[in-house]
Design a protein around this motif. Structure first.
Motif, PDB file in Angstrom:
ATOM      1  N   GLN A 111       1.027  -1.132   0.070  1.00 15.58           N
ATOM      2  CA  GLN A 111       0.009  -0.039   0.016  1.00 15.58           C
ATOM      3  C   GLN A 111       0.891   1.062  -0.009  1.00 15.58           C
ATOM      4  OE1 GLN A 111      -2.704  -0.056   3.331  1.00 15.58           O
ATOM      5  NE2 GLN A 111      -3.666  -2.205   2.701  1.00 15.58           N
ATOM      6  N   TRP A 112       0.595   2.265  -0.787  1.00 13.53           N
ATOM      7  CA  TRP A 112       1.109   3.406  -0.961  1.00 13.53           C
ATOM      8  C   TRP A 112       0.414   4.811  -0.624  1.00 13.53           C
ATOM      9  CZ3 TRP A 112       6.507   4.931  -2.184  1.00 13.53           C
ATOM     10  CH2 TRP A 112       7.266   3.620  -2.792  1.00 13.53           C
ATOM     11  N   ALA A 132     -22.534   7.366  -2.287  1.00 17.13           N
ATOM     12  CA  ALA A 132     -21.654   5.980  -2.332  1.00 17.13           C
ATOM     13  C   ALA A 132     -20.550   6.153  -3.528  1.00 17.13           C
ATOM     14  CB  ALA A 132     -22.271   4.707  -2.179  1.00 17.13           C
ATOM     15  N   LYS A 133     -19.739   5.340  -3.250  1.00 21.51           N
ATOM     16  CA  LYS A 133     -18.553   5.415  -4.472  1.00 21.51           C
ATOM     17  C   LYS A 133     -18.485   4.116  -4.831  1.00 21.51           C
ATOM     18  CE  LYS A 133     -15.537   9.169  -2.650  1.00 21.51           C
ATOM     19  NZ  LYS A 133     -14.200   9.550  -2.099  1.00 21.51           N
ATOM     20  N   LYS A 134     -18.364   3.826  -5.991  1.00 24.00           N
ATOM     21  CA  LYS A 134     -18.161   2.566  -6.736  1.00 24.00           C
ATOM     22  C   LYS A 134     -16.721   2.113  -6.956  1.00 24.00           C
ATOM     23  CE  LYS A 134     -19.740   0.209 -11.052  1.00 24.00           C
ATOM     24  NZ  LYS A 134     -20.152   0.222 -12.419  1.00 24.00           N
ATOM     25  N   ILE A 149       2.965 -10.331 -16.110  1.00 24.60           N
ATOM     26  CA  ILE A 149       2.401  -9.678 -14.798  1.00 24.60           C
ATOM     27  C   ILE A 149       1.421  -8.772 -14.830  1.00 24.60           C
ATOM     28  CG2 ILE A 149       3.553  -8.784 -12.811  1.00 24.60           C
ATOM     29  CD1 ILE A 149       4.937 -11.340 -13.473  1.00 24.60           C
ATOM     30  N   THR A 150       0.514  -9.092 -13.962  1.00 22.88           N
ATOM     31  CA  THR A 150      -0.712  -7.992 -13.984  1.00 22.88           C
ATOM     32  C   THR A 150      -0.607  -7.377 -12.506  1.00 22.88           C
ATOM     33  OG1 THR A 150      -1.884  -9.470 -15.324  1.00 22.88           O
ATOM     34  CG2 THR A 150      -3.054  -7.883 -14.107  1.00 22.88           C
ATOM     35  N   LEU A 151      -0.643  -6.172 -12.635  1.00 23.89           N
ATOM     36  CA  LEU A 151      -0.614  -5.119 -11.514  1.00 23.89           C
ATOM     37  C   LEU A 151      -2.046  -4.537 -11.450  1.00 23.89           C
ATOM     38  CD1 LEU A 151       0.862  -3.629  -9.411  1.00 23.89           C
ATOM     39  CD2 LEU A 151       1.258  -2.053 -11.062  1.00 23.89           C
ATOM     40  N   SER A 152      -2.532  -4.641 -10.301  1.00 27.34           N
ATOM     41  CA  SER A 152      -3.932  -3.965 -10.328  1.00 27.34           C
ATOM     42  C   SER A 152      -3.786  -3.050  -8.852  1.00 27.34           C
ATOM     43  CB  SER A 152      -5.141  -4.994  -9.788  1.00 27.34           C
ATOM     44  OG  SER A 152      -4.724  -5.666  -8.341  1.00 27.34           O
ATOM     45  N   ALA A 153      -4.744  -1.825  -9.227  1.00 28.03           N
ATOM     46  CA  ALA A 153      -4.811  -0.792  -8.123  1.00 28.03           C
ATOM     47  C   ALA A 153      -6.173  -0.761  -7.602  1.00 28.03           C
ATOM     48  CB  ALA A 153      -4.119   0.399  -8.690  1.00 28.03           C
ATOM     49  N   HIS A 154      -6.104  -0.614  -6.268  1.00 31.07           N
ATOM     50  CA  HIS A 154      -7.510  -0.464  -5.545  1.00 31.07           C
ATOM     51  C   HIS A 154      -7.397   0.636  -4.734  1.00 31.07           C
ATOM     52  CE1 HIS A 154     -10.914  -1.931  -3.461  1.00 31.07           C
ATOM     53  NE2 HIS A 154     -10.444  -1.739  -2.243  1.00 31.07           N
ATOM     54  N   HIS A 155      -8.187   1.879  -4.788  1.00 32.09           N
ATOM     55  CA  HIS A 155      -8.606   2.911  -4.048  1.00 32.09           C
ATOM     56  C   HIS A 155      -9.035   2.584  -2.674  1.00 32.09           C
ATOM     57  CE1 HIS A 155     -10.251   6.786  -2.836  1.00 32.09           C
ATOM     58  NE2 HIS A 155      -9.011   7.398  -3.371  1.00 32.09           N
ATOM     59  N   LEU A 156      -8.204   2.908  -1.897  1.00 34.22           N
ATOM     60  CA  LEU A 156      -8.741   2.449  -0.394  1.00 34.22           C
ATOM     61  C   LEU A 156      -9.346   3.816   0.357  1.00 34.22           C
ATOM     62  CD1 LEU A 156      -5.888   0.250   1.210  1.00 34.22           C
ATOM     63  CD2 LEU A 156      -8.091  -0.373   0.027  1.00 34.22           C
ATOM     64  N   GLU A 166      -3.930   0.356  -2.631  1.00 38.18           N
ATOM     65  CA  GLU A 166      -3.475  -0.926  -2.379  1.00 38.18           C
ATOM     66  C   GLU A 166      -2.970  -1.383  -3.960  1.00 38.18           C
ATOM     67  OE1 GLU A 166      -3.827  -4.859   0.129  1.00 38.18           O
ATOM     68  OE2 GLU A 166      -5.778  -4.103  -0.793  1.00 38.18           O
ATOM     69  N   PHE A 167      -1.835  -2.046  -4.035  1.00 39.62           N
ATOM     70  CA  PHE A 167      -1.248  -2.637  -5.161  1.00 39.62           C
ATOM     71  C   PHE A 167      -1.107  -4.044  -5.000  1.00 39.62           C
ATOM     72  CE2 PHE A 167       0.457   1.758  -5.396  1.00 39.62           C
ATOM     73  CZ  PHE A 167      -0.249   2.231  -6.743  1.00 39.62           C
ATOM     74  N   GLN A 168      -1.953  -4.835  -5.963  1.00 38.07           N
ATOM     75  CA  GLN A 168      -1.565  -6.528  -5.785  1.00 38.07           C
ATOM     76  C   GLN A 168      -0.908  -6.929  -7.381  1.00 38.07           C
ATOM     77  OE1 GLN A 168      -5.441  -7.952  -4.997  1.00 38.07           O
ATOM     78  NE2 GLN A 168      -5.147  -7.651  -2.601  1.00 38.07           N
TER      79      GLN A 168
END
Length: 426
Positions: A111-112, A132-134, A149-156, A166-168
């Motif tokens: 997480q950054w 609400a936010k989607k 390599i697949t990088l995903s980004a999730h807004h926390l 968060e990156f996975q």
């Protein structure tokens, strides 16, 4: 005048776009060198820097390395294909894990704290639940060592003035490898151009080692192995510290007085060996760049904390913005503060000190450790110009007027200066 009452408008000068160096010169050590020596201004070439330095002195350099901190994603369409709005995620500082070294060794998630460009396009509103936010997952795929390599980004959510992301990723590679493959080097915004392949080399110092900065310690960009060898040949010792330069270094002072300006926090790492070398040199050093200045001067205040509380923790050594302006602290000799800090590290069985600093250095500040400064030419109305003014006892206009009149190149890729104030700091 109290330092907090300084009007930033008093630190303005005419810097036109044509004076800003958009690219470095072909040979970095051939940049011009302005020499300010106790009120007298002259000029030379950077590769003759050592000729102007005293034999036996100690030079301290920042060995941080710029990371490819700018990541670009496309928002997925209704079918999940990345064809939508371009989203930029700019890494500011690690959050989990918070340690830089551990962060770059992560192999699946982290997480950054980030800045997000086009954030409203990413964080869409959910029509079925007003307000609400989607949640939208951004992703990219790249090939690293023959593996996709697949990088995903999730807004926390928001975290202070930043966004927590968060990156996975798949494949078991390190986050350092992911950034090297997917990231873009974040050159300064005032260059008004896209990052080029050449910037990956020219926007790093030749002695950069420790990944973590989002901007280069640009005073060091003029050094080559030839200049370093000449410094050694002149009997000048060298030590390295680490300060990871944050995006806040480009933050303009928007308030009328600097007392209202929130200084950014940056993370530092200093070896006990380096502190002991400073002690051996009577707590005096030549600083390469303002980041080295901030690190060295912060060590003094960390030493004061140890003297006041021998059981202080590493985290509690953080230097706050206005802490240095407490007059009661100036009675402690720099060498005593450094000795206390070194002895504290020894008791803690600590070889490297990891802490942070929010120090602001402006007219009214008393320098304790730095007695010569190698630095570039900074933006008008910036905290870095305030730092320079404090160092040369307010004589900054003589330096900048000379540089403007003699075709010096300004800012990150510009020319250099060696500043020697009229009095040494004790």
């Amino acid at each position: 005048m109290d330092t907090k009452d300084i009007h930033i408008s008093e630190y303005n000068y005419a810097l036109t776009d044509d004076r800003i160096a958009k690219f470095p010169i072909a040979e970095r050590d051939h940049s011009k060198l302005l020499v300010y020596d106790r009120g007298t201004v002259s000029e030379d070439v950077f590769y003759r820097l050592a000729d102007h330095l005293p034999k036996g002195a100690l030079m301290v350099m920042n060995n941080t390395k710029v990371i490819q901190a700018r990541l670009h994603f496309r928002k997925p369409d209704a079918q999940g294909q990345p064809t939508g709005a371009l989203i930029e995620v700019f890494l500011l500082e690690p959050f989990l894990p918070a340690d830089y070294e551990q962060m770059f060794q992560q192999t699946d998630h982290c997480q950054w704290l980030c800045l997000v460009g086009n954030q409203k396009k990413w964080i869409a509103r959910n029509a079925s639940a007003p307000g609400a936010k989607k949640d939208v997952i951004l992703s990219r795929t790249v090939v690293i060592r023959d593996h996709a390599i697949t990088l995903s980004a999730h807004h926390l959510g928001e975290h202070g003035t930043s966004q927590l992301v968060e990156f996975q990723w798949t494949g078991g590679v390190s986050f350092a490898d992911v950034l090297d493959a997917m990231g873009e080097l974040p050159i300064p915004p005032y260059l008004n151009r896209e990052t080029q392949e050449s910037d990956k080399t020219t926007y790093q110092t030749v002695y950069s080692k420790i990944k973590g900065s989002v901007a280069a310690p640009t005073a060091g960009l003029h050094f080559t192995q030839r200049v370093l060898a000449d410094v050694d040949a002149h009997g000048i010792e060298r030590e390295e510290v680490t300060l990871h330069v944050g995006a806040g270094t480009f933050r303009p002072v928007k308030s009328d007085t600097i007392g209202q300006h929130p200084m950014h926090t940056e993370y530092i790492a200093v070896r006990r060996h380096t502190i002991d070398r400073l002690i051996a040199h009577s707590a005096q050093a030549i600083a390469v760049g303002t980041t080295s200045v901030r690190t060295l001067e912060s060590l003094y205040y960390m030493g004061l904390k140890v003297l006041r509380n021998p059981d202080v923790t590493e985290e509690q050594l953080h230097v706050s913005q206005w802490e240095p302006y407490d007059e009661r602290q100036h009675s402690v000799a720099p060498i005593d503060a450094l000795q206390a800090l070194s002895q504290w590290m020894q008791r803690q069985h600590m070889d490297v000190l990891h802490s942070s600093t929010q120090i602001i250095i402006a007219p009214g500040y008393d320098y304790h450790i730095v007695n010569m400064l190698i630095t570039n030419f900074h933006q008008p109305q910036s905290t870095l110009l305030l730092l320079v003014s404090a160092f040369v006892h307010g004589d900054w206009r003589k330096i900048y007027d000379y540089a403007l009149a003699h075709d010096f190149r300004f800012l990150s890729y510009g020319d250099s200066s060696l500043l020697i104030p009229s009095t040494t700091n004790k």
